[in-house]
Write a protein that holds these residues in place. Structure first.
Motif, PDB file in Angstrom:
ATOM      1  N   ASP A   1       0.778  -1.054  -0.071  1.00  0.00           N
ATOM      2  CA  ASP A   1      -0.068  -0.111   0.262  1.00  0.00           C
ATOM      3  C   ASP A   1       0.973   1.194   0.010  1.00  0.00           C
TER       4      ASP A   1
ATOM      5  N   ASP B   1       1.562   4.087  -2.819  1.00  0.00           N
ATOM      6  CA  ASP B   1       1.534   5.487  -2.590  1.00  0.00           C
ATOM      7  C   ASP B   1       2.749   6.312  -3.242  1.00  0.00           C
ATOM      8  N   GLU B   2       3.996   5.817  -3.072  1.00  0.00           N
ATOM      9  CA  GLU B   2       5.154   6.322  -3.452  1.00  0.00           C
ATOM     10  C   GLU B   2       5.057   6.258  -5.141  1.00  0.00           C
TER      11      GLU B   2
ATOM     12  N   ARG C   1       3.096   9.205  -6.214  1.00  0.00           N
ATOM     13  CA  ARG C   1       3.795  10.373  -5.885  1.00  0.00           C
ATOM     14  C   ARG C   1       5.100  10.774  -6.790  1.00  0.00           C
TER      15      ARG C   1
ATOM     16  N   ARG D   1      -7.880   3.671  -1.418  1.00  0.00           N
ATOM     17  CA  ARG D   1      -7.021   4.878  -1.301  1.00  0.00           C
ATOM     18  C   ARG D   1      -7.196   6.028  -2.404  1.00  0.00           C
TER      19      ARG D   1
ATOM     20  N   ARG E   1      -3.722   9.136  -9.763  1.00  0.00           N
ATOM     21  CA  ARG E   1      -4.519   9.984  -8.550  1.00  0.00           C
ATOM     22  C   ARG E   1      -4.571  11.199  -8.900  1.00  0.00           C
TER      23      ARG E   1
END
Length: 198
Positions: free
Chosen positions: A96, A100-101, A104, A162, A196
Motif C-alpha cells: 500500500d 502511494d510512493e 507520488r 486509497r 491519482r
C-alpha cells in the motif's frame, strides 16, 4: 518492439513515446532498454539484486541499487511521467505504501502482478492442498520472494480504499488476453495503469 515478457509488452505498448520512466524493481533492464531504444524514453531504474544492477549498467542504463520499500522516498514528487512496478508488488513489505510512493513520483503508474485467484492456483490448493508452481509462480513456497498473495479483487479494493483511479487494465492468461468480467478467475496476470488526482 523487442520480444518482452507479456506483461512488459503491454506496458511498453502503452507508455507514450519520449516519456520519462522510473522502473522500480527493473530486473535486468529488459523493459528499460526497450523503452529507451524503441520509444526514445528517458529511462531510469531501481533494482535490489546486485547482479541485475550490473546487467543494467552493462546495457548502458541508468540504474541504482535500492529497495522499493525504503528508497523511493529519495525521488522528488512528479519527477517522471510513469513509475513502473512489474511483478514486484507482492514481494514488498508494505504494498500500500509502495503504491502511494509510485503515484507520488510518477504522474501515472503501471503495476503488474500474478493473480493468486487464478483458477489453476485455486485448483491446485483444492485438489492437492499445496501451494502451486506455475509459470508466473515458478518456485516452491519456501523459496518464493512473494510475501503478499494478492488477487485482482484485492487490488481493486485497495485502489478504491486509497482513492486511486484505474486508467487502464489488462489481464493475461498465459500470453493471451482474457475477459475483464471474469479476470479474477481466468487471469494468470494483471496489469493496471493508475493515477491519482492532485
Amino acid at each position: 518492439m523487442t520480444a518482452l515478457r507479456p506483461d512488459l509488452a503491454v506496458i511498453a505498448e502503452n507508455v507514450a513515446t519520449g516519456a520519462s520512466v522510473l522502473d522500480v524493481g527493473c530486473g535486468d533492464g529488459t523493459l528499460l532498454a526497450a523503452l529507451r531504444d524503441e520509444k526514445h524514453c528517458d529511462t531510469r531504474g531501481m533494482e535490489l539484486a546486485p547482479a541485475n544492477v550490473g546487467a543494467c549498467v552493462a546495457r548502458g542504463l541508468s540504474v541504482i541499487q535500492g529497495d522499493a520499500d525504503q528508497d523511493t522516498v529519495f525521488y522528488p514528487d512528479k519527477s517522471v511521467d510513469y513509475a513502473i512496478l512489474s511483478q514486484t508488488l507482492q514481494t514488498t513489505m508494505r504494498p500500500d505504501l509502495v503504491l502511494d510512493e509510485l503515484l507520488r513520483i510518477g504522474e501515472k503508474a503501471f503495476v503488474s502482478f500474478p493473480n493468486f485467484a487464478f483458477w489453476r492456483v485455486r485448483l491446485s490448493l483444492l485438489l492437492r492442498g499445496r501451494m502451486p508452481i506455475t509459470r508466473m509462480l515458478p518456485v516452491v513456497w519456501y523459496q518464493t520472494p512473494n510475501i503478499h498473495h494478492v488477487t485482482i479483487q484485492d487490488f481493486r479494493t485497495l485502489l478504491k480504499d486509497r482513492g486511486i483511479t484505474i486508467e487502464g487494465n489488462w489481464f493475461l492468461s498465459g500470453d493471451t488476453s482474457c475477459r475483464t468480467a471474469a479476470a479474477n478467475f481466468l487471469a494468470e496476470h494483471a496489469i493496471f495503469l493508475l493515477s491519482r488526482a492532485a
